[in-house]
Motif scaffolding. Structure first.
Motif, PDB file in Angstrom:
ATOM      1  N   LYS A 167       0.816  -1.224   0.000  1.00  0.00           N
ATOM      2  CA  LYS A 167       0.000   0.000   0.000  1.00  0.00           C
ATOM      3  C   LYS A 167       0.842   1.262   0.000  1.00  0.00           C
ATOM      4  CE  LYS A 167      -3.850  -0.194   2.400  1.00  0.00           C
ATOM      5  NZ  LYS A 167      -4.860  -0.349   3.472  1.00  0.00           N
ATOM      6  N   GLY A 168       2.156   1.107  -0.135  1.00  0.00           N
ATOM      7  CA  GLY A 168       3.041   2.258  -0.049  1.00  0.00           C
ATOM      8  C   GLY A 168       3.151   3.036  -1.344  1.00  0.00           C
ATOM      9  N   THR A 169       3.811   4.192  -1.254  1.00  0.00           N
ATOM     10  CA  THR A 169       4.087   5.008  -2.439  1.00  0.00           C
ATOM     11  C   THR A 169       5.577   5.289  -2.516  1.00  0.00           C
ATOM     12  OG1 THR A 169       3.732   7.147  -1.314  1.00  0.00           O
ATOM     13  CG2 THR A 169       1.808   6.087  -2.331  1.00  0.00           C
ATOM     14  N   ASN A 170       6.048   5.465  -3.745  1.00  0.00           N
ATOM     15  CA  ASN A 170       7.470   5.645  -4.005  1.00  0.00           C
ATOM     16  C   ASN A 170       7.590   6.225  -5.407  1.00  0.00           C
ATOM     17  OD1 ASN A 170      10.364   5.265  -3.936  1.00  0.00           O
ATOM     18  ND2 ASN A 170      10.045   3.533  -2.551  1.00  0.00           N
ATOM     19  N   ARG A 171       8.806   6.525  -5.805  1.00  0.00           N
ATOM     20  CA  ARG A 171       9.034   6.996  -7.170  1.00  0.00           C
ATOM     21  C   ARG A 171       8.809   5.831  -8.142  1.00  0.00           C
ATOM     22  NH1 ARG A 171      14.711   9.642  -5.215  1.00  0.00           N
ATOM     23  NH2 ARG A 171      13.857  11.518  -4.225  1.00  0.00           N
ATOM     24  N   PHE A 172       7.959   6.048  -9.148  1.00  0.00           N
ATOM     25  CA  PHE A 172       7.712   4.974 -10.108  1.00  0.00           C
ATOM     26  C   PHE A 172       8.263   5.308 -11.492  1.00  0.00           C
ATOM     27  CE2 PHE A 172       4.177   7.428 -11.759  1.00  0.00           C
ATOM     28  CZ  PHE A 172       3.968   6.931 -13.041  1.00  0.00           C
ATOM     29  N   ALA A 173       8.486   6.581 -11.792  1.00  0.00           N
ATOM     30  CA  ALA A 173       9.015   6.968 -13.101  1.00  0.00           C
ATOM     31  C   ALA A 173       9.869   8.209 -12.951  1.00  0.00           C
ATOM     32  CB  ALA A 173       7.882   7.221 -14.091  1.00  0.00           C
ATOM     33  N   THR A 174      10.857   8.323 -13.824  1.00  0.00           N
ATOM     34  CA  THR A 174      11.735   9.501 -13.861  1.00  0.00           C
ATOM     35  C   THR A 174      11.763  10.028 -15.281  1.00  0.00           C
ATOM     36  OG1 THR A 174      13.162   8.633 -12.086  1.00  0.00           O
ATOM     37  CG2 THR A 174      14.082  10.361 -13.506  1.00  0.00           C
ATOM     38  N   ILE A 175      11.597  11.336 -15.430  1.00  0.00           N
ATOM     39  CA  ILE A 175      11.813  11.985 -16.722  1.00  0.00           C
ATOM     40  C   ILE A 175      13.040  12.877 -16.580  1.00  0.00           C
ATOM     41  CG2 ILE A 175      10.917  13.613 -18.424  1.00  0.00           C
ATOM     42  CD1 ILE A 175       8.194  12.503 -18.049  1.00  0.00           C
ATOM     43  N   LEU A 176      14.076  12.546 -17.363  1.00  0.00           N
ATOM     44  CA  LEU A 176      15.326  13.310 -17.370  1.00  0.00           C
ATOM     45  C   LEU A 176      15.279  14.355 -18.473  1.00  0.00           C
ATOM     46  CD1 LEU A 176      17.939  10.415 -17.019  1.00  0.00           C
ATOM     47  CD2 LEU A 176      17.488  12.176 -15.319  1.00  0.00           C
ATOM     48  N   LEU A 177      15.684  15.557 -18.144  1.00  0.00           N
ATOM     49  CA  LEU A 177      15.750  16.647 -19.113  1.00  0.00           C
ATOM     50  C   LEU A 177      17.210  17.068 -19.261  1.00  0.00           C
ATOM     51  CD1 LEU A 177      12.849  18.831 -17.619  1.00  0.00           C
ATOM     52  CD2 LEU A 177      12.637  17.019 -19.325  1.00  0.00           C
ATOM     53  N   TYR A 178      17.747  16.973 -20.461  1.00  0.00           N
ATOM     54  CA  TYR A 178      19.130  17.395 -20.702  1.00  0.00           C
ATOM     55  C   TYR A 178      19.118  18.828 -21.230  1.00  0.00           C
ATOM     56  CZ  TYR A 178      20.058  12.409 -20.274  1.00  0.00           C
ATOM     57  OH  TYR A 178      20.139  11.123 -19.817  1.00  0.00           O
ATOM     58  N   MET A 179      20.014  19.651 -20.687  1.00  0.00           N
ATOM     59  CA  MET A 179      19.950  21.086 -20.978  1.00  0.00           C
ATOM     60  C   MET A 179      21.281  21.651 -21.452  1.00  0.00           C
ATOM     61  SD  MET A 179      17.303  22.226 -17.945  1.00  0.00           S
ATOM     62  CE  MET A 179      18.433  21.858 -16.616  1.00  0.00           C
ATOM     63  N   SER A 180      22.141  20.780 -21.997  1.00  0.00           N
ATOM     64  CA  SER A 180      23.389  21.236 -22.617  1.00  0.00           C
ATOM     65  C   SER A 180      23.842  20.167 -23.599  1.00  0.00           C
ATOM     66  CB  SER A 180      24.475  21.491 -21.561  1.00  0.00           C
ATOM     67  OG  SER A 180      24.729  20.329 -20.803  1.00  0.00           O
ATOM     68  N   ASP A 181      24.708  20.571 -24.521  1.00  0.00           N
ATOM     69  CA  ASP A 181      25.222  19.646 -25.535  1.00  0.00           C
ATOM     70  C   ASP A 181      26.597  19.141 -25.135  1.00  0.00           C
ATOM     71  OD1 ASP A 181      23.110  19.786 -27.531  1.00  0.00           O
ATOM     72  OD2 ASP A 181      23.741  21.857 -27.857  1.00  0.00           O
ATOM     73  N   LEU A 182      26.796  17.827 -25.254  1.00  0.00           N
ATOM     74  CA  LEU A 182      28.096  17.218 -24.996  1.00  0.00           C
ATOM     75  C   LEU A 182      28.523  16.421 -26.222  1.00  0.00           C
ATOM     76  CD1 LEU A 182      27.692  15.958 -21.305  1.00  0.00           C
ATOM     77  CD2 LEU A 182      28.862  18.003 -22.106  1.00  0.00           C
ATOM     78  N   ASP A 183      29.789  16.556 -26.595  1.00  0.00           N
ATOM     79  CA  ASP A 183      30.309  15.821 -27.752  1.00  0.00           C
ATOM     80  C   ASP A 183      30.541  14.355 -27.393  1.00  0.00           C
ATOM     81  OD1 ASP A 183      30.288  18.153 -29.228  1.00  0.00           O
ATOM     82  OD2 ASP A 183      32.353  18.694 -28.661  1.00  0.00           O
ATOM     83  N   ASP A 184      30.821  13.551 -28.419  1.00  0.00           N
ATOM     84  CA  ASP A 184      30.990  12.109 -28.226  1.00  0.00           C
ATOM     85  C   ASP A 184      32.076  11.777 -27.218  1.00  0.00           C
ATOM     86  OD1 ASP A 184      29.011  11.747 -30.050  1.00  0.00           O
ATOM     87  OD2 ASP A 184      30.315  11.123 -31.708  1.00  0.00           O
ATOM     88  N   SER A 185      33.107  12.609 -27.150  1.00  0.00           N
ATOM     89  CA  SER A 185      34.230  12.323 -26.251  1.00  0.00           C
ATOM     90  C   SER A 185      34.126  13.041 -24.912  1.00  0.00           C
ATOM     91  CB  SER A 185      35.546  12.729 -26.929  1.00  0.00           C
ATOM     92  OG  SER A 185      35.532  14.125 -27.245  1.00  0.00           O
ATOM     93  N   ASP A 186      32.997  13.719 -24.679  1.00  0.00           N
ATOM     94  CA  ASP A 186      32.863  14.536 -23.469  1.00  0.00           C
ATOM     95  C   ASP A 186      32.357  13.772 -22.256  1.00  0.00           C
ATOM     96  OD1 ASP A 186      33.786  16.747 -24.765  1.00  0.00           O
ATOM     97  OD2 ASP A 186      31.816  17.666 -25.081  1.00  0.00           O
ATOM     98  N   GLY A 187      31.902  12.520 -22.436  1.00  0.00           N
ATOM     99  CA  GLY A 187      31.331  11.782 -21.314  1.00  0.00           C
ATOM    100  C   GLY A 187      29.988  12.365 -20.914  1.00  0.00           C
ATOM    101  N   GLY A 188      29.612  12.159 -19.637  1.00  0.00           N
ATOM    102  CA  GLY A 188      28.378  12.746 -19.118  1.00  0.00           C
ATOM    103  C   GLY A 188      27.110  11.993 -19.477  1.00  0.00           C
ATOM    104  N   GLU A 189      27.238  10.795 -20.066  1.00  0.00           N
ATOM    105  CA  GLU A 189      26.044  10.041 -20.421  1.00  0.00           C
ATOM    106  C   GLU A 189      25.303   9.571 -19.159  1.00  0.00           C
ATOM    107  OE1 GLU A 189      29.441   8.711 -23.245  1.00  0.00           O
ATOM    108  OE2 GLU A 189      29.142   9.041 -21.089  1.00  0.00           O
TER     109      GLU A 189
END
Length: 659
Positions: A433-455
């Motif tokens: 009967k409990g409640t918890n986080r069931f879904a996450t929506i991630l919003l990315y707000m900057s551009d990273l190049d292929d070699s920049d990591g941050g995935e």
């Protein structure tokens, strides 16, 4: 003419950034009425559910269901339950037969859910057999064959009523009603209209909770008119697909060898309907990577062509296209940088269910935007995209804004909050009967190049590529060391291991205005351990990773009225009034003018200098999600003079402030 003038004016008042109240202050019925009025009358509405009135008036309702089959799915499952699709005409006729028998003229969504559940529930279906795959009947759900994490030995996923003692009832009744111990009490629980099932031999009756219903795309079907809209939309889609197959031309009738005219037959349209048990929330049911879900109801409400594209089945991860734009992204970042309050400003990220706890393996910075106009708009959009037909502030955390500079990262973790020892007063056990986080929506707000990591990496998932092309974490690590890309990271550190994970497992690369959805629960509330994810180290000296996330809960979260209490503390909580603090430091506080002091007869309540609500004698109490240090002012209506100031957390700790 009056409506044409009043409705746009009213909308302008509500969304003005100068007078915007919190979204939980505006009555939902009023918001829904305004947006419904706009979507019905707007000439720019082009969604599949925005059918013109002429289409809905042609013939009677029943004719819309001719040539239509309805395939029933259990929430979140990719395959239909039951052997054969249901006839649309039969469902329509049975619905109105039951409605007539009930002698009810009420048209709420709760009455619709109850009648449709009774209609489907009395459609005989085979009894579940031990070892069955769960798709040959519509009874209690079975554990997915590809579940990650805990063993299923001895675990019973279907926990509803014993349907076998009810005459003519099907296993479907047991799916819709998971039983008292496993049904989350939503804010509208008392409004549910039960299905009455007769016991075998005429020995009394049993009330059972109904399912609620959605299209594949998360459109809430809450009336027969909604069902008709969904049917006509499916027909339109089918016709468009056939026209494309025919090359855009119409196939003419031909004459056979016997002289008989042969005309192309009208193809049967199949409508997919997803049933969600009482107390549970809708979840999308992906079937293959690359599958597209067009959320037409988002076009009707927000004038956005939002769609989901499946990135992974295990875990369930989706790209959310056209969800927000760079201007909104820039506004959120700018507001986060300008924030000065200790509870909201950007600072070292923390972890845990409550309080401020720094983790050595979470090195990012974060802050919270709880009442910015853009943040509120994005939060409302998130909940609509997830299938909620009503917005509840209590189902969301504040919008968390994140900043990752070079080398900063976050180890793999679950967004689902674990309380293994049961020490928290909140009940987090969502399989009950409990409640918890069931879904996450991630919003990315900057551009990273292929070699920049941050995935964002999902360490239990694999990239969409042939199995033979996958590489192990050890091979990825060896390649990284050979290339010298991560020489600035300490060898064998958790950061270096994270980069290897990011190069070998399922990862999502950030770019500005990209959004991603993933689930932390299975449809029945069990935590989904396949959703384990982390923030990969940023490898760039130049580019900073900015992101935000919204955690959606499967019911009222910590600190809100109606949030579930850990059974261990139930008796204690009944006799104790307590401030409940959420993970972001916020707390639920109520203000009320008791009408006893004439000095406060004609006043308003303000958050600092922003109007919040009417606070005159007899006005409704005001419940808000606020933080220590927030200032709430009581001002005279006539001259805006401040008569009283409350500062949250200063002096005696209170959850209720009264005049």
């Amino acid at each position: 003419l009056t409506c044409a003038l009043v409705i746009p004016y009213s909308i302008g008042i509500f969304i003005s950034d100068k007078v915007l109240p919190p979204i939980d202050f505006i009555p939902n019925d009023l918001i829904n009425y305004i947006f419904d009025s706009v979507s019905i009358n707007s000439s720019n509405t082009m969604g599949a559910y925005a059918l013109d009135n002429k289409q809905l008036r042609q013939g009677d309702e029943e004719s819309s269901f001719a040539g239509v089959t309805i395939s029933l799915y259990r929430n979140g499952e990719p395959n239909p339950c039951g052997i054969d699709p249901l006839s649309g005409v039969d469902i329509y006729a049975a619905f109105h037969k039951v409605k007539k028998e009930r002698k009810s003229s009420k048209k709420t969504k709760y009455h619709f859910d109850s009648i449709l559940t009774e209609v489907i529930g009395h459609n005989p279906q085979p009894t579940p057999t031990p070892g069955g795959n769960g798709y040959d009947e519509c009874g209690p759900e079975r554990p997915p064959s590809n579940i990650v994490g805990k063993s299923n030995n001895g675990k019973q996923w279907g926990r509803g009523l014993d349907y076998s003692i009810y005459e003519g009832a099907s296993p479907y009744i047991s799916f819709c009603d998971m039983g008292e111990e496993h049904t989350v009490l939503m804010p509208d629980h008392d409004k549910l209209v039960p299905v009455v099932v007769s016991k075998s031999g005429g020995d009394g009756k049993q009330e059972s909770l109904p399912c609620h219903y959605y299209t594949r795309e998360g459109f809430r079907i809450s009336s027969m008119k909604d069902l008709e809209k969904a049917v006509l939309a499916a027909k339109n889609q089918k016709a468009a697909e056939k026209e494309e197959e025919d090359g855009g031309g119409q196939q003419d009738c031909t004459v056979g060898s016997d002289g008989e005219e042969i005309c192309p037959s009208t193809p049967t349209t199949d409508l997919k309907i997803f049933a969600v048990p009482a107390g549970r929330v809708f979840m999308f049911a992906p079937t293959y990577v690359g599958e597209v879900f067009n959320l037409h109801h988002m076009k009707d409400q927000y004038q956005r062509d939002v769609s989901l594209v499946v990135l992974s089945l295990v875990p369930r991860v989706f790209d959310v296209l056209n969800f927000f734009d760079p201007d909104e992204s820039n506004t959120i970042v700018a507001r986060a940088l300008a924030e000065k309050s200790e509870t909201h400003r950007m600072k070292r990220s923390s972890t845990g269910a409550s309080g401020y706890n720094v983790n050595s393996q979470r090195t990012s910075d974060n802050g919270f935007d709880t009442n910015g106009a853009t943040a509120i708009a994005v939060k409302r959009r998130c909940m609509s995209a997830l299938g909620f037909d009503e917005y509840h502030e209590s189902y969301t955390d504040g919008l968390q804004v994140l900043r990752y500079n070079k080398t900063t990262a976050y180890i793999p973790h679950l967004d689902w909050i674990d309380d293994p020892m049961g020490k928290e007063t909140h009940d987090y056990i969502t399989s009950k009967k409990g409640t918890n986080r069931f879904a996450t929506i991630l919003l990315y707000m900057s551009d990273l190049d292929d070699s920049d990591g941050g995935e964002t990496v999902f360490t239990q998932g694999w990239p969409d590529q042939p199995e033979k092309d996958r590489i192990s974490k050890n091979d990825a690590l060896a390649a990284l060391r050979e290339s010298g890309e991560v020489d600035f990271l300490k060898r064998n550190s958790w950061q270096e291991t994270m980069v290897a994970n990011c190069r070998s497992r399922l990862s999502v690369r950030p770019h500005n205005a990209r959004a991603v959805l993933f689930y932390s629960q299975h449809p029945n509330g069990e935590e989904d351990q396949a959703s384990l994810h982390g923030g990969c180290p940023v490898l760039s000296e130049v580019n900073t990773k900015w992101a935000a996330n919204l955690w959606a809960w499967n019911g009222p979260r910590v600190g809100y009225p109606g949030s579930p209490i850990n059974p261990k503390f139930a008796d204690e909580e009944k006799n104790k009034e307590k401030i409940k603090t959420s993970a972001d430091g916020s707390q639920q506080v109520t203000f009320q003018n008791m009408g006893k002091n004439p000095a406060f007869k004609d006043v308003d309540i303000y958050f600092e200098d922003q109007f919040w609500a009417d606070f005159t004698h007899g006005s409704p109490q005001v419940s808000v999600n606020t933080f220590d240090g927030h200032t709430w002012n009581i001002k005279q209506k006539s001259d805006k003079k401040v008569l009283l100031t409350w500062i949250i957390g200063k002096g005696e700790r209170k959850y209720r402030y009264t005049l």
